[in-house]
Motif scaffolding. Sequence first.
Motif, short mmCIF file in Angstrom:
data_model
loop_
_atom_site.label_atom_id
_atom_site.label_comp_id
_atom_site.label_asym_id
_atom_site.label_seq_id
_atom_site.Cartn_x
_atom_site.Cartn_y
_atom_site.Cartn_z
N SER A 150 -11.42 -46.42 -22.54
CA SER A 150 -12.72 -46.18 -23.18
C SER A 150 -12.87 -44.76 -23.70
N TYR A 180 -13.69 -42.44 -21.63
CA TYR A 180 -14.69 -41.85 -20.74
C TYR A 180 -14.22 -41.66 -19.29
N TYR A 209 -15.08 -38.25 -17.72
CA TYR A 209 -16.51 -37.98 -17.60
C TYR A 209 -17.09 -38.72 -16.40
N GLU A 210 -16.59 -39.92 -16.14
CA GLU A 210 -17.06 -40.68 -14.99
C GLU A 210 -16.59 -40.03 -13.68
N CYS A 248 -16.80 -33.13 -25.87
CA CYS A 248 -16.61 -34.56 -26.07
C CYS A 248 -16.20 -34.84 -27.51
N GLN A 275 -19.40 -39.83 -28.71
CA GLN A 275 -19.37 -40.01 -27.26
C GLN A 275 -20.58 -39.41 -26.55
N ASP A 304 -23.89 -39.76 -26.46
CA ASP A 304 -24.97 -40.55 -25.87
C ASP A 304 -24.56 -41.12 -24.51
N PHE A 305 -23.35 -41.63 -24.42
CA PHE A 305 -22.91 -42.19 -23.14
C PHE A 305 -22.82 -41.10 -22.08
N SER A 335 -26.11 -40.15 -20.73
CA SER A 335 -26.62 -41.13 -19.77
C SER A 335 -26.06 -40.87 -18.37
N LEU A 336 -24.81 -40.43 -18.30
CA LEU A 336 -24.22 -40.06 -17.01
C LEU A 336 -24.89 -38.82 -16.45
#
Length: 284
Positions: free
Chosen positions: A218, A220, A223-224, A242, A246, A248-249, A252-253
């Motif tokens: 993905s 991401y 970032y996760e 980023c 990317q 917006d996602f 959200s995190l």
Amino acid sequence: MTVGELLSRGKTLLKNCGVENYANEARWIFESVFDCGREYVFLHSDGEANEAKSREYLEKINSRINGTPVQYIIGSWDFFGESFLVGNGVLIPRPETELLVDFALDYLADKSEPVVFDLCAGSGCIGLSIAAHMPNARVFLIEKYPEAFNYLSKNLSRLGCSNAKAVHGDISDGFAVFDLPKPELILSNPPYIESACLPKLQREVQREPATALDGGESGYDFYEIISQKWLPCCGGAAAVECGEGQADFIKSLFSHWFAETKTLVDFNGIERAVVGTERNKNVI
């Protein structure tokens, strides 16, 4: 062959193989081989070029023609007013990453002895730039891969930042396994390119380590990891670079941990970084 003729030949070879910035790159390689400044060519253009250095120069021009990044050929690259050693196995510093340093120096300006983390530190360009400009900060730079860690260590020694420490480790393990103080600020330029997109990158970019580019299926993955295993320990703010589309996602995190999130836009108008500030008091 004279100095002027040699440099002209380098320019022609690079131009003929489609190098866009051929004139500058030919000059940069010349200056690195002959260990000289730009004025040398003007002063010695009609002088005979050293034969051994001429051969070395043309060999490096050939390496550039074959796709080796000019930064690797030169062996260093400028970032935020400093020169950082680079080579095979480490990501090349890029000007858009300076956004993170600008934010950090502004955010930390009124902090007395802030602790700063640079995750996936690579060459150390982010964390060491902060350490060099903020002697009162304590900066910890974490890097997993030996080749990159080697350059990080060399750059730390070269800049002489006594307030910075290189830490060899995997950020996937999380903050809990490291014997480090809690940070006021977390910074990172993690791998964020989708795995499937790696073969489509420019030839020169593909010479850089996949470990510094590949953000998983993905894009991401890191970032996760940062959100789950590092942001819980962060006392103040975080900022990460980023890719296009990317932000917006990642916001959200970050919004789980921070009361305020925003993006930083680069010189091409792309949302290039996500910033979280003001720790969310509702999260333990």
